[in-house]
Design an enzyme around this catalytic site. Sequence first.
Site, PDB file in Angstrom:
ATOM      1  N   LYS A 271      29.725 156.985  67.489  1.00  0.00           N
ATOM      2  CA  LYS A 271      31.004 158.005  66.747  1.00  0.00           C
ATOM      3  C   LYS A 271      31.673 158.432  68.211  1.00  0.00           C
ATOM      4  CE  LYS A 271      30.689 162.715  64.645  1.00  0.00           C
ATOM      5  NZ  LYS A 271      29.628 163.824  64.129  1.00  0.00           N
TER       6      LYS A 271
ATOM      7  N   SER B 227      30.730 164.713  59.605  1.00  0.00           N
ATOM      8  CA  SER B 227      31.766 164.286  60.297  1.00  0.00           C
ATOM      9  C   SER B 227      31.542 163.201  60.965  1.00  0.00           C
ATOM     10  CB  SER B 227      31.951 165.412  61.464  1.00  0.00           C
ATOM     11  OG  SER B 227      30.662 165.433  62.583  1.00  0.00           O
TER      12      SER B 227
ATOM     13  N   SER C  99      26.012 166.313  59.469  1.00  0.00           N
ATOM     14  CA  SER C  99      27.048 165.227  59.784  1.00  0.00           C
ATOM     15  C   SER C  99      26.480 163.837  60.010  1.00  0.00           C
ATOM     16  CB  SER C  99      28.099 165.660  60.892  1.00  0.00           C
ATOM     17  OG  SER C  99      28.730 166.500  60.796  1.00  0.00           O
TER      18      SER C  99
END
Length: 468
Positions: A75, A150, A174
């Site tokens: 990420k 996210s 997330s």
Amino acid sequence: MKRPSIQEVGTEVRRGGGVACREAETAICRHEASDLGAYIAFNAGAIRQQADAVDVAAARGEDPGPLAGVTVSIKDLYALDGTPLRAGTKRPLPAWPEGFLVRALRELGAVITGKTHTVEFAFGAVGLNPNTGTPVNPWDPVEHRAPGGSSAGAGVSLWEGSARIALGSDTGGSIRIPASATGVVGFRPTTGRWPTTGVVPLSTTLDTVGLLTHTVEDLRYAFRVLDPLAGYARETADATPEGVSGLRIGVPASRLWTDAEPGIATVVEGALAELRAVGATVIEIDMPELDEAGERYFDGQIVQPEFLGFLERDLPEWIPLLHPIVGKRLGAAGDVRALDYLAALHERRRLSAVVHARLASERIDLLATPTLPIAPPPLAALSRLGAYRDANRLMLSGTCPASMLDLCAISLPAGLDGVGMPVGLQLMGPAGADLAVLAQAAAVESVLGTNLTRLGIPPRLAEPSQAD
């Protein structure tokens, strides 16, 4: 239809014969054939170099590690040497050192494929990012639906076939939200179990780092070889699940159930019925603290002031650049009084203590709820800020209570809803019970099946082999 497990891949790579390079070429080819937009940065040359180094070590008789040659997407909230860190913003952030989880993966022989998209500064659950792009949820063949945030590119990278593990972070959900939205498995470890070093912070109180994989078996194996507290020889990591007979699963009387769309609740209820049929005890339990914890999360007394404090202290020049979907939601964070912030932290600890005491007194192993109360929305329906805010709140509402209550939690596929989108079953366990929760979730998966057997293949995948 079965893909090789992460443990099987690592074992084959360690035997030699250039398996890591073959794994790398497969990942590169599948990424190049994909139009899902999982990554903001993907470096085929760097992937080949890493894989070649692993194969060379194996050929010399050295042990590259239990994750040898296993492809991992990162990420874009994590620092990664040689790759700019944007954290979903309009420009790269200052240099940031790699932290615990990325270093551990390198030490265990993993091959890092690149950086996946994130919501700007991880402040959002839908997965939308107008700055750098929003990955495509592969389950809708026509519309561009939200991938969940996210960690927006994490689950998408798994289905793309370019990664077998995806790194995410989880503050209010997330990791679990994109896992549910894209039909994979995502685990929030106990807060503080793994260091969050090398990761851009959102909330120093609630942030965790963790993994998404296709199966609980894979996640359990990877967690156990990475976890400093696992306390056993990495080479003998065993992914065999225990049975569900005797497992006590609590179904809380909570808005996490009543706010879920009927079709979603029905899918999760059906999964629990399957577990009951093979010996699990599924009982209703009074747990009003889940709703209270969710309300206190949305009060904005913890995450927002901690986020704003970080920006003002370390990245003040980025504040005027925030996109309105982040900047306007940050709103009045600067007006939160210190006394209110401290009171919110105290109330969080109180609620967590009450919940943990009730789980112990009623001998509940896991709490079960839908992960998301709604299907991932089409991006076209989110053009107005108000519509985005409503969807964002709903997508957080199922997962943020576990974060607030210091529960560890996993989302695994339960089925497809009426429009063909994945539905997640969320299982929550006590703080510190990470290994037990993963073993119990593996037992659940042995009954329900993996995402391939439970859901099938996403319609947007170009060919079935991409899911292997």
